[in-house]
Scaffold this active site. Structure first.
Site, short mmCIF file in Angstrom:
data_model
loop_
_atom_site.label_atom_id
_atom_site.label_comp_id
_atom_site.label_asym_id
_atom_site.label_seq_id
_atom_site.Cartn_x
_atom_site.Cartn_y
_atom_site.Cartn_z
N HIS A 314 0.85 -1.19 0.00
CA HIS A 314 0.00 0.00 0.00
C HIS A 314 0.88 1.23 0.00
O HIS A 314 1.93 1.24 0.64
CB HIS A 314 -0.91 0.01 1.24
N ASP A 371 -8.01 -5.34 -0.17
CA ASP A 371 -8.49 -6.18 -1.27
C ASP A 371 -8.12 -7.66 -1.11
O ASP A 371 -8.57 -8.50 -1.89
CB ASP A 371 -7.90 -5.68 -2.60
N1 CMC Z 1 4.27 -7.54 -4.72
C1 CMC Z 1 5.60 -7.51 -4.84
N2 CMC Z 1 6.35 -6.38 -4.65
C2 CMC Z 1 5.70 -5.28 -4.32
C3 CMC Z 1 4.32 -5.24 -4.16
C4 CMC Z 1 3.58 -6.43 -4.36
N3 CMC Z 1 2.25 -6.44 -4.24
N4 CMC Z 1 3.92 -3.99 -3.82
C5 CMC Z 1 5.05 -3.27 -3.77
N5 CMC Z 1 6.13 -4.04 -4.07
C6 CMC Z 1 7.53 -3.63 -4.03
C7 CMC Z 1 7.90 -2.79 -5.26
O1 CMC Z 1 8.39 -3.59 -6.30
C8 CMC Z 1 8.94 -1.87 -4.70
O2 CMC Z 1 10.14 -2.58 -4.57
P1 CMC Z 1 11.57 -1.81 -4.73
O3 CMC Z 1 11.63 -0.84 -3.58
O4 CMC Z 1 12.59 -2.89 -4.67
O5 CMC Z 1 11.52 -1.13 -6.06
C9 CMC Z 1 8.45 -1.57 -3.28
O6 CMC Z 1 7.69 -2.73 -2.92
C10 CMC Z 1 7.57 -0.33 -3.18
O7 CMC Z 1 6.51 -0.48 -4.12
P2 CMC Z 1 5.96 0.69 -5.03
O8 CMC Z 1 5.33 0.12 -6.25
O9 CMC Z 1 7.02 1.72 -5.23
O10 CMC Z 1 4.87 1.29 -4.06
P3 CMC Z 1 3.63 2.18 -4.45
O11 CMC Z 1 3.28 2.93 -3.24
O12 CMC Z 1 3.90 2.96 -5.68
O13 CMC Z 1 2.49 1.12 -4.83
C11 CMC Z 1 0.71 -0.40 -4.65
C12 CMC Z 1 1.49 0.74 -3.96
C13 CMC Z 1 -0.53 -0.69 -3.81
C14 CMC Z 1 0.25 0.08 -6.03
C15 CMC Z 1 1.61 -1.64 -4.74
O14 CMC Z 1 1.94 -2.10 -3.46
C16 CMC Z 1 0.95 -2.75 -5.55
O15 CMC Z 1 1.08 -2.77 -6.78
N6 CMC Z 1 0.23 -3.70 -4.89
C17 CMC Z 1 -0.52 -4.73 -5.59
C18 CMC Z 1 -1.84 -4.17 -6.08
C19 CMC Z 1 -2.81 -3.96 -4.93
O16 CMC Z 1 -3.00 -4.81 -4.08
N7 CMC Z 1 -3.49 -2.80 -4.97
C20 CMC Z 1 -4.53 -2.47 -3.96
C21 CMC Z 1 -4.06 -1.33 -3.11
S1 CMC Z 1 -5.03 -1.13 -1.60
C22 CMC Z 1 -6.64 -0.76 -2.01
C23 CMC Z 1 -6.83 0.25 -3.05
O17 CMC Z 1 -6.20 1.27 -3.12
O18 CMC Z 1 -7.72 0.02 -3.88
#
Ligand code: CMC
Length: 436
Positions: A314, A371
């Site tokens: 998140h 989710d």
């Molecule tokens: N699986 C594997 N690695 C992950 C994941 C995941 N689900 N989420 C984040 N990471 C890693 C990412 O690769 C990055 O690694 P590094 O620092 O080595 O580059 C680090 O964790 C930080 O991730 P980010 O993508 O920079 O973080 P963000 O804040 O931009 O993204 C997110 C947040 C929710 C989009 C992301 O965690 C994600 O894609 N999660 C899966 C999709 C998901 O479950 N979304 C629902 C979010 S909660 C409810 C809502 O908003 O609707």
């Protein structure tokens, strides 16, 4: 540089660029959150700030929801989410978010009555459903139908008309579930079931989804309770992607229906609300694969695999999402009630355990989010996977409305218009076709 207090008691931060120093105001929130107000930065220094994806930018002040991602705290209008989940109903929470306080008996009665009275769709809207192919995703239908409401209620276009606002809010909140249920009925080829005024908000929705004219249908009060819980947990989450979209669109003074239609599109994406649908596909894939969750945890760690653990991580929570905690307990209860254990729940738990004991997820503070377990409950209730994000949208509607209303009522609101740093070619000149 730490804040400093000026002679007239204002908090300021000092900003130094090259050999020049400026004082910039510091804004402090209720929970002692500090923000540097850079509203006049460009005028004073010639600089703008660059923060793609708003990783570090508060786009507004808001009195609706408080979220502390480090400590896993979520409160609507100051009230902890677990208290609301245990004691309230979705309609009461909607009132709380939109109007700012818990309603008294009269206020709640009046609001519920409004939702009851505005539940039907204009008969002409029913025909729109015939134009969609059977393959249409219900989120596409939902967004289009919500936008279409603005053509049936043109009085909503005058966003300054406060007298109309209450009816517009009730119409939208009430018709969301009718639109959603009708798209489900359309997708399975059953006749639309009209709303019934003697049923509560959630019971009415379940009746429109699952009853058929051919036989009686009794709404199960335990299921109504679970649905209330899920909708409450989704009702607001401050400046998330879809809510920010609603604010962005609404900042041009676009009407409520148009702004929320845009919010629905933002919610649809798999990184946001669409994740609940993706979680189920992922759990099913783990089940079909049969070799256990570790393989998928390992895959999610490989950046070039393009695979992420859906329902994990998140932007704001760096701790267990408090909503996920509550939903996980509810999922167990629903399974007991249904007396038909879902193997995907066991897989989800095993996947969570595998991820939370893996240094990759621990170091990055990646926990299950809202989710992760919600889809398992929706599935147990008989809601098909492609409707999961629609359920999220129904739940999030009070939050979207509250933010749109808060923004419209704030006399300092201006149109959202970020700047950019141009990185394209420098000045060039038009070259005639024969010389290219
Ligand atoms: N699986 C594997 N690695 C992950 C994941 C995941 N689900 N989420 C984040 N990471 C890693 C990412 O690769 C990055 O690694 P590094 O620092 O080595 O580059 C680090 O964790 C930080 O991730 P980010 O993508 O920079 O973080 P963000 O804040 O931009 O993204 C997110 C947040 C929710 C989009 C992301 O965690 C994600 O894609 N999660 C899966 C999709 C998901 O479950 N979304 C629902 C979010 S909660 C409810 C809502 O908003 O609707």
């Amino acid at each position: 540089m730490p804040d400093k207090v000026t002679s007239n008691g204002e908090l300021k931060a000092e900003l130094r660029i090259a050999d020049k120093t400026w004082e910039v105001p510091v804004v402090v929130g209720t929970e002692d959150e500090h923000a540097i107000d850079i509203g006049k930065l460009r005028a004073q220094t010639g600089y703008v700030t660059l923060d793609p994806a708003y990783m570090n930018t508060a786009s507004t002040k808001s009195a609706i929801t408080y979220l502390d991602g480090e400590r896993g705290i979520l409160r609507y209008r100051g009230i902890p989410i677990d208290e609301l989940a245990e004691k309230s109903t979705f309609v009461e929470v909607a009132y709380l978010l939109i109007y700012g306080h818990l309603p008294n008996k009269t206020e709640l009665g009046g609001f519920s009555e409004q939702l009851t009275r505005h539940s039907m769709l204009h008969e002409d809207m029913k025909r729109f459903y015939d134009g969609y192919p059977g393959t249409a995703h219900p989120m596409a239908i939902l967004s289009a139908m919500v936008l279409s409401l603005s053509s049936f209620y043109p009085e909503a276009l005058d966003v300054k008309n406060r007298a109309e606002q209450e009816a517009t809010i009730a119409r939208l909140l009430s018709k969301m579930r009718t639109i959603a249920a009708f798209s489900f009925k359309k997708s399975i080829g059953q006749p639309f079931v009209y709303p019934k005024n003697n049923l509560s908000y959630c019971a009415n929705f379940l009746n429109m989804m699952f009853s058929v004219p051919a036989e009686p249908y009794a709404v199960d009060e335990d299921i109504v309770k679970v649905l209330n819980l899920l909708l409450i947990l989704h009702a607001d989450h401050e400046q998330n992607c879809s809510t920010s979209t609603v604010r962005q669109v609404g900042s041009s003074q676009a009407n409520l229906f148009a702004s929320i239609s845009a919010g629905i599109c933002a919610l649809w994406g798999p990184l946001h609300g669409g994740a609940n649908e993706e979680v189920l596909s992922m759990l099913q894939a783990i089940k079909d694969d049969g070799s256990g969750p570790k393989k998928f945890v390992d895959l999610a760690k490989q950046k070039d695999s393009g695979f992420r653990l859906m329902g994990f991580g998140h932007r704001v929570y760096k701790n267990y999402d408090p909503r996920a905690k509550i939903i996980k307990v509810a999922a167990d209860k629903v399974m007991q009630k249904m007396k038909q254990p879902d193997p995907l729940l066991d897989i989800a738990k095993a996947l969570e355990e595998a991820a939370l004991s893996d240094p990759y997820f621990v170091e990055r503070k990646l926990y299950p989010n809202v989710d992760f377990y919600s889809g398992i409950i929706y599935r147990a209730l008989g809601i098909p996977t492609n409707m999961f994000t629609v359920m999220f949208a129904i739940g999030r509607t009070p939050g979207w409305i509250a933010h749109w209303k808060e923004m419209m009522e704030d006399p300092t609101t201006k149109i959202f218009r970020p700047r950019q740093i141009y990185t394209g070619p420098p000045l060039g000149h038009y070259i005639p076709m024969d010389r290219r």
